[in-house]
Design a protein around this motif. Structure first.
Motif, PDB file in Angstrom:
ATOM      1  N   LEU A 119     -13.672 -18.918  43.227  1.00 30.13           N
ATOM      2  CA  LEU A 119     -13.317 -18.403  41.908  1.00 30.13           C
ATOM      3  C   LEU A 119     -12.805 -16.966  42.009  1.00 30.13           C
ATOM      4  O   LEU A 119     -13.220 -16.201  42.873  1.00 30.13           O
ATOM      5  N   GLN A 120     -11.906 -16.611  41.109  1.00 31.52           N
ATOM      6  CA  GLN A 120     -11.419 -15.239  41.040  1.00 31.52           C
ATOM      7  C   GLN A 120     -12.584 -14.302  40.726  1.00 31.52           C
ATOM      8  O   GLN A 120     -13.463 -14.628  39.920  1.00 31.52           O
ATOM      9  N   LEU A 121     -12.593 -13.134  41.350  1.00 28.30           N
ATOM     10  CA  LEU A 121     -13.694 -12.196  41.186  1.00 28.30           C
ATOM     11  C   LEU A 121     -13.232 -10.914  40.521  1.00 28.30           C
ATOM     12  O   LEU A 121     -12.208 -10.341  40.901  1.00 28.30           O
ATOM     13  N   ALA A 122     -14.004 -10.471  39.540  1.00 25.09           N
ATOM     14  CA  ALA A 122     -13.800  -9.156  38.925  1.00 25.09           C
ATOM     15  C   ALA A 122     -15.091  -8.360  39.077  1.00 25.09           C
ATOM     16  O   ALA A 122     -16.186  -8.918  38.982  1.00 25.09           O
ATOM     17  N   VAL A 123     -14.958  -7.067  39.323  1.00 18.30           N
ATOM     18  CA  VAL A 123     -16.110  -6.180  39.449  1.00 18.30           C
ATOM     19  C   VAL A 123     -16.044  -5.161  38.320  1.00 18.30           C
ATOM     20  O   VAL A 123     -15.012  -4.513  38.131  1.00 18.30           O
ATOM     21  N   ARG A 124     -17.145  -5.025  37.584  1.00 24.96           N
ATOM     22  CA  ARG A 124     -17.153  -4.151  36.414  1.00 24.96           C
ATOM     23  C   ARG A 124     -18.131  -3.000  36.597  1.00 24.96           C
ATOM     24  O   ARG A 124     -19.293  -3.200  36.904  1.00 24.96           O
ATOM     25  N   GLY A 125     -17.602  -1.774  36.418  1.00 26.61           N
ATOM     26  CA  GLY A 125     -18.452  -0.600  36.345  1.00 26.61           C
ATOM     27  C   GLY A 125     -18.572  -0.221  34.879  1.00 26.61           C
ATOM     28  O   GLY A 125     -19.372  -0.767  34.132  1.00 26.61           O
ATOM     29  N   GLY A 126     -17.725   0.715  34.425  1.00 32.36           N
ATOM     30  CA  GLY A 126     -17.739   1.082  33.014  1.00 32.36           C
ATOM     31  C   GLY A 126     -16.918   0.150  32.134  1.00 32.36           C
ATOM     32  O   GLY A 126     -17.125   0.081  30.935  1.00 32.36           O
ATOM     33  N   GLY A 127     -15.953  -0.556  32.730  1.00 31.95           N
ATOM     34  CA  GLY A 127     -15.139  -1.487  31.949  1.00 31.95           C
ATOM     35  C   GLY A 127     -13.980  -0.846  31.230  1.00 31.95           C
ATOM     36  O   GLY A 127     -13.479  -1.377  30.241  1.00 31.95           O
ATOM     37  N   HIS A 128     -13.500   0.309  31.720  1.00 33.09           N
ATOM     38  CA  HIS A 128     -12.435   1.022  31.039  1.00 33.09           C
ATOM     39  C   HIS A 128     -11.055   0.843  31.667  1.00 33.09           C
ATOM     40  O   HIS A 128     -10.102   1.485  31.230  1.00 33.09           O
ATOM     41  N   ALA A 129     -10.932   0.024  32.695  1.00 30.19           N
ATOM     42  CA  ALA A 129      -9.635  -0.111  33.361  1.00 30.19           C
ATOM     43  C   ALA A 129      -8.575  -0.602  32.382  1.00 30.19           C
ATOM     44  O   ALA A 129      -8.737  -1.644  31.742  1.00 30.19           O
ATOM     45  N   PHE A 130      -7.494   0.160  32.265  1.00 32.35           N
ATOM     46  CA  PHE A 130      -6.416  -0.235  31.355  1.00 32.35           C
ATOM     47  C   PHE A 130      -5.842  -1.592  31.738  1.00 32.35           C
ATOM     48  O   PHE A 130      -5.399  -2.352  30.880  1.00 32.35           O
ATOM     49  N   ALA A 131      -5.833  -1.911  33.031  1.00 33.26           N
ATOM     50  CA  ALA A 131      -5.269  -3.176  33.487  1.00 33.26           C
ATOM     51  C   ALA A 131      -6.257  -4.336  33.383  1.00 33.26           C
ATOM     52  O   ALA A 131      -5.932  -5.465  33.749  1.00 33.26           O
ATOM     53  N   GLY A 132      -7.463  -4.080  32.887  1.00 30.80           N
ATOM     54  CA  GLY A 132      -8.418  -5.155  32.649  1.00 30.80           C
ATOM     55  C   GLY A 132      -9.104  -5.671  33.888  1.00 30.80           C
ATOM     56  O   GLY A 132      -9.508  -6.842  33.950  1.00 30.80           O
ATOM     57  N   PHE A 133      -9.298  -4.828  34.883  1.00 28.75           N
ATOM     58  CA  PHE A 133      -9.886  -5.284  36.137  1.00 28.75           C
ATOM     59  C   PHE A 133     -11.335  -5.747  35.997  1.00 28.75           C
ATOM     60  O   PHE A 133     -11.850  -6.437  36.867  1.00 28.75           O
ATOM     61  N   GLY A 134     -12.024  -5.386  34.917  1.00 29.34           N
ATOM     62  CA  GLY A 134     -13.434  -5.702  34.764  1.00 29.34           C
ATOM     63  C   GLY A 134     -13.722  -7.055  34.164  1.00 29.34           C
ATOM     64  O   GLY A 134     -14.884  -7.378  33.886  1.00 29.34           O
ATOM     65  N   THR A 135     -12.693  -7.876  33.949  1.00 31.51           N
ATOM     66  CA  THR A 135     -12.909  -9.231  33.453  1.00 31.51           C
ATOM     67  C   THR A 135     -11.771 -10.109  33.950  1.00 31.51           C
ATOM     68  O   THR A 135     -10.842  -9.645  34.605  1.00 31.51           O
ATOM     69  N   ASN A 136     -11.852 -11.415  33.633  1.00 30.93           N
ATOM     70  CA  ASN A 136     -10.780 -12.347  34.003  1.00 30.93           C
ATOM     71  C   ASN A 136     -10.940 -13.610  33.176  1.00 30.93           C
ATOM     72  O   ASN A 136     -11.822 -13.701  32.321  1.00 30.93           O
ATOM     73  N   ASP A 137     -10.123 -14.580  33.445  1.00 36.03           N
ATOM     74  CA  ASP A 137     -10.212 -15.883  32.776  1.00 36.03           C
ATOM     75  C   ASP A 137     -10.590 -16.942  33.802  1.00 36.03           C
ATOM     76  O   ASP A 137      -9.848 -17.175  34.767  1.00 36.03           O
ATOM     77  N   GLY A 138     -11.741 -17.560  33.591  1.00 38.15           N
ATOM     78  CA  GLY A 138     -12.161 -18.659  34.438  1.00 38.15           C
ATOM     79  C   GLY A 138     -12.858 -18.290  35.723  1.00 38.15           C
ATOM     80  O   GLY A 138     -13.299 -19.174  36.466  1.00 38.15           O
ATOM     81  N   GLY A 139     -12.982 -17.012  36.012  1.00 36.01           N
ATOM     82  CA  GLY A 139     -13.588 -16.592  37.267  1.00 36.01           C
ATOM     83  C   GLY A 139     -14.989 -16.029  37.078  1.00 36.01           C
ATOM     84  O   GLY A 139     -15.672 -16.314  36.092  1.00 36.01           O
ATOM     85  N   LEU A 140     -15.402 -15.227  38.042  1.00 36.52           N
ATOM     86  CA  LEU A 140     -16.713 -14.578  38.009  1.00 36.52           C
ATOM     87  C   LEU A 140     -16.545 -13.081  37.765  1.00 36.52           C
ATOM     88  O   LEU A 140     -15.577 -12.480  38.237  1.00 36.52           O
ATOM     89  N   VAL A 141     -17.496 -12.506  37.049  1.00 32.84           N
ATOM     90  CA  VAL A 141     -17.568 -11.061  36.883  1.00 32.84           C
ATOM     91  C   VAL A 141     -18.907 -10.595  37.443  1.00 32.84           C
ATOM     92  O   VAL A 141     -19.957 -11.140  37.075  1.00 32.84           O
ATOM     93  N   ILE A 142     -18.872  -9.621  38.345  1.00 30.79           N
ATOM     94  CA  ILE A 142     -20.099  -8.954  38.779  1.00 30.79           C
ATOM     95  C   ILE A 142     -20.169  -7.633  38.038  1.00 30.79           C
ATOM     96  O   ILE A 142     -19.371  -6.727  38.271  1.00 30.79           O
ATOM     97  N   ASP A 143     -21.093  -7.563  37.093  1.00 30.46           N
ATOM     98  CA  ASP A 143     -21.264  -6.402  36.212  1.00 30.46           C
ATOM     99  C   ASP A 143     -22.399  -5.546  36.770  1.00 30.46           C
ATOM    100  O   ASP A 143     -23.554  -5.968  36.817  1.00 30.46           O
TER     101      ASP A 143
END
Length: 437
Positions: free
Chosen positions: A55-79
């Motif tokens: 699965l596609q992986l996103a890593v979230r710190g504060g969640g402020h990335a303008f490009a949306g790096f802290g989330t995705n569609d259908g993948g996993l988020v490590i918050d």
């Protein structure tokens, strides 16, 4: 979803917490699950699961990335938000250890009783990780450098799930890469910084009418080029919430030194001051709460650096654009000082000699964003001969052109070699991505 050995929270689409967990500050997402580790061991388990799942992986710190790096569609988020401890580990050397999920407001509040600070960004809710790994231009940047310039070591979980430490003495090439190369090489679970003693700073806005922008702006930049390094400043105008093309020129200042009047009065004498709220302020109160756009409102931002010889041309173009209907919000930030005293190849942050950084931001619903695209491109075409590079933390796109702007060719080549060593399958793609060599 079950992750073997994972003791933290797992938020799936059927959970009550999912609606808040799926989105970041600026971008909506629909991930399959959000994993919130409690420990470094949890991060290892989460990374190993992500690698094996495909699965596609996103890593979230504060969640402020303008490009949306802290989330995705259908993948996993490590918050990482539960890994937020802030600890002074060496009082004499002012060494501070910070969890990978802490934000800068938490850090500032925790360090204030110790009389310490770390030069960071300007927003409390921005994550320590995202800001630091790509630079860290903040209110003390000219005196103390980038946030990453004050980094002593990191603890990082690699794509293989291993925990490694990187510093000037350990995994030296990795330490070079994480200071500017973003989240390409693993998940940083802890940062060690050298903080500095701090007290109150002179902070606030000195405001001039829009009719004076063309005159005040270049003289402000000229003064800042020789001003004391204790002074950092941002010039902002064309704010649609303050009148758009008739919005005033707001000169924000942060002065961390003595004889404030001597440092700040030259700015006040640049034109007719219509407001001035500069006052002694505890550093922890200088950071602001990040605004959350209403549903359906987007922010599109673009940045670039300006060398000394190009400053007059760039500021002339921006002054003309800022007083035109439909202009983006324009911000001009001073850099130089301590940033420029670090060797160009000492870290992966590659824009050391710039005099200024410019940021153009358009705010509105998707139809407005689309309708203003031609005007934004026309303005950028005018600026392009006079600017270079990009600052990853103020960039809403992440295609190959943007990556090439963030990382010059020689920097990219060296980063790609490190990527090959620590993430050969490119598991960590939620960033301005470096492909493994």
């Amino acid at each position: 979803m079950k992750v073997e050995g994972f003791a933290g929270d797992i938020v799936g689409a059927d959970d009550d917490a999912y609606e808040a967990a799926r989105r970041t500050v600026l971008v909506d997402g629909q991930p399959a699950a959000v994993l919130r580790p409690l420990t470094v061991a949890d991060v290892q388990k989460a990374v190993q699961y992500a690698a094996s799942s495909g699965l596609q992986l996103a890593v979230r710190g504060g969640g402020h990335a303008f490009a949306g790096f802290g989330t995705n569609d259908g993948g996993l988020v490590i918050d990482l938000s539960l890994l937020r401890t802030v600890e002074v580990i060496d009082k004499e050397r002012h060494l501070v250890k910070i969890g990978g999920g802490a934000n800068w407001g938490q850090v500032a509040d925790a360090l204030a009783p110790h009389g310490l600070a770390i030069s960071s960004g300007d927003t409390r809710s921005v994550g320590v990780g995202g800001l630091t790994l790509s630079g860290g231009i903040g209110w003390k940047v000219r005196k103390y450098g980038l946030a990453l310039d004050n980094l002593v070591a990191v603890e990082l979980v690699t794509a293989a799930g291993d925990v490694v430490r990187a510093s000037a003495d350990e995994n030296i090439e990795l330490f070079w890469a994480v200071r500017g190369g973003g989240g390409n090489f693993g998940i940083v679970t802890a940062f060690e910084f050298a903080a500095h003693p701090t007290g109150d700073v002179h902070f606030g806005k000195i405001v001039f009418a829009a009719s004076e922008i063309a005159d005040v702006l270049p003289r402000w930049a000229e003064y800042l080029s020789t001003a004391p390094e204790e002074l950092t400043s941002i010039a902002s105008f064309a704010n649609p919430f303050l009148g758009g093309p008739e919005a005033p020129l707001e000169i924000q200042v942060a002065y961390d030194g003595n004889n404030a009047a001597e440092a700040l009065d030259p700015i006040r004498k640049l034109g007719t001051v219509i407001a001035d709220d500069v006052a002694l302020t505890p550093y922890a109160e200088v950071l602001v709460n990040g605004a959350v756009p209403p549903p359906g409102i987007q922010l599109v931002t673009r940045s670039a650096f300006v060398d000394k010889d190009s400053v007059p041309d760039v500021l002339r173009i921006l002054a003309e654009a800022g007083t035109t209907q439909g202009a983006p919000v324009i911000a001009v930030r001073t850099v130089g000082g301590a940033v420029a005293r670090v060797a160009d190849d000492a870290t992966a942050y590659a824009h050391r000699q710039a005099e200024l950084m410019i940021i153009l931001t358009t705010i509105g619903p998707p139809p407005v964003i689309e309708a203003t695209r031609p005007a934004r491109q026309q303005l950028w075409d005018r600026l392009s001969p006079h600017v270079h590079g990009a600052y990853a933390n103020f960039l809403s796109e992440a295609d190959d052109v943007d990556v090439a702007a963030v990382y010059p060719a020689a920097t990219y080549e060296r980063l790609a070699a490190v990527k090959h060593d620590y993430d050969p399958t490119n598991l960590f793609t939620g960033n301005h991505n470096i492909r493994p060599a």
